[in-house]
Design an enzyme around this catalytic site. Sequence first.
Site, PDB file in Angstrom:
ATOM      1  CB  CYS A   1       3.750   0.332   2.437  1.00 36.92           C
ATOM      2  SG  CYS A   1       2.784   0.217   3.954  1.00 36.92           S
TER       3      CYS A   1
ATOM      4  CG  HIS B   1      -0.814   0.934   1.618  1.00 38.01           C
ATOM      5  ND1 HIS B   1       0.288   0.122   1.647  1.00 38.01           N
ATOM      6  CD2 HIS B   1      -0.914   1.389   0.346  1.00 38.01           C
ATOM      7  CE1 HIS B   1       0.827   0.068   0.442  1.00 38.01           C
ATOM      8  NE2 HIS B   1       0.108   0.842  -0.363  1.00 38.01           N
TER       9      HIS B   1
END
Length: 470
Positions: free
Chosen positions: A118, A421
């Site tokens: 990510c 994330h």
Amino acid sequence: RYVNGHAKKHYEDAQIPMTNHKKTEKQEKVQHTVCMDCSSYSTYCYRCDDFVVNDTKLGLVQKVREHLQNLENSAFTSDRHRKRKLLENSSLNSKLLKVNGSTTALCATGLRNLGNTCFMNAILQSLSNIQQFCCYFKELPAVELRNGKTAGRRTYHTRSQGDNNVSLVEEFRKTLCALWQGSQTAFSPESLFYVVWKIMPNFRGYQQQDAHEFMRYLLDHLHLELQGGFNGVSRSVILQENSSLSASNKCCINGASTVVTAIFGGILQNEVNCLICGTESRKFDPFLDLSLDIPSQFRNKRTKNQENGPMCTLRDCLRSFTDLEELDETELYMCHKCKKKQKSTKKFWIQKLPKVLCLHLKRFHWTAYLRNKVDTYVEFPLRGLDMKCYLLEPENSGPESCLYDLAAVVVHHGSGVGSGHYTAYAAHEGRWFHFNDSTVTLTDEETVVKAKAYILFYVERQAKSGADKL
């Protein structure tokens, strides 16, 4: 994992202590709640805040994977996939928008997560929405990788090919071309990630990485490859032919100018004054981005709506970066007049502003044993960031040449740099999108300004453009 938080809620619910089942302290330590992605079969542990790469002694994780694979192959699941496809098509139809009276689709393409990538996806999506930078790469001719039998033909990278057959520029170009064409909902940047592994050893493996560090490595390596060209053909020739990136606007970092330095390159003036004899030393440093500290007085203020004291703004961070600062005992300046290290002051001025101003907020700080995250909300403008007061010679700049409008924001969700994330918000043709790996959703300005920014990309406002143009 962090944005919609569906699986995380299951984890939090499971943490509620059960009164009927008493557990010893030793048993409590070994309980780990994990979730598995039903598409990639990657396993994630919320307690460890990381992906799980090992298995139990009985191989339970692998058994679950095999069971899921069997389900995938069953008639029941193929029927379910058919239904899912119908749902996706209907959801795509629901995402049609009316723009200027005509109906248009989103056409946005996500990037698949290849394990824990990510950090890369958020940077790629941000760069893909910086129009001048992205268009330059998309317009480059495809590279022909010459390798014996494949000489003269365009070759696509596979994991079996050798080290000599990698071109970061080519894979970056192909990835950018795959985005915003609207032919697929998500693109897998596997070939690009393979090249990253080859030429950037720091990013090998599937652990979480720092998105800012990745961006700097990516831009530096693109810059180096563009200077040298591929197969002996220099890409800088194309840059020289591009009138919009003229020589007067270029900032050279490590050799000749490229599109990287022409767009992201700026120049800082570093002034150091000896406090004993008053000798002033000036040095010019090229930069591709500015790393800003979040001032210590704001570090406990986590959300936008907290009442305890004033809110931290981007201007506070810029002021802290450029203000006069007395260097501490560990940073004594070697004064050429005094012939020894002396106490001194330091101040930064911006000598030349870039076309795209990249601002990195230092959210991760080392303590004695670990790297902590500063979770402070920093208010930032969507339009009209005025950089004039930080310029060395503001009188030489035009009325609108110092104004910047936001193009993209990278956000880190979670606690530590090695976990959590990354997602990105970016503006495309006047609309804001949220890029969360393979999922892309339309969003609004109110949502964007509430984000706890980690990296901000501001685009220089053109002299004749209106305030709304990015």
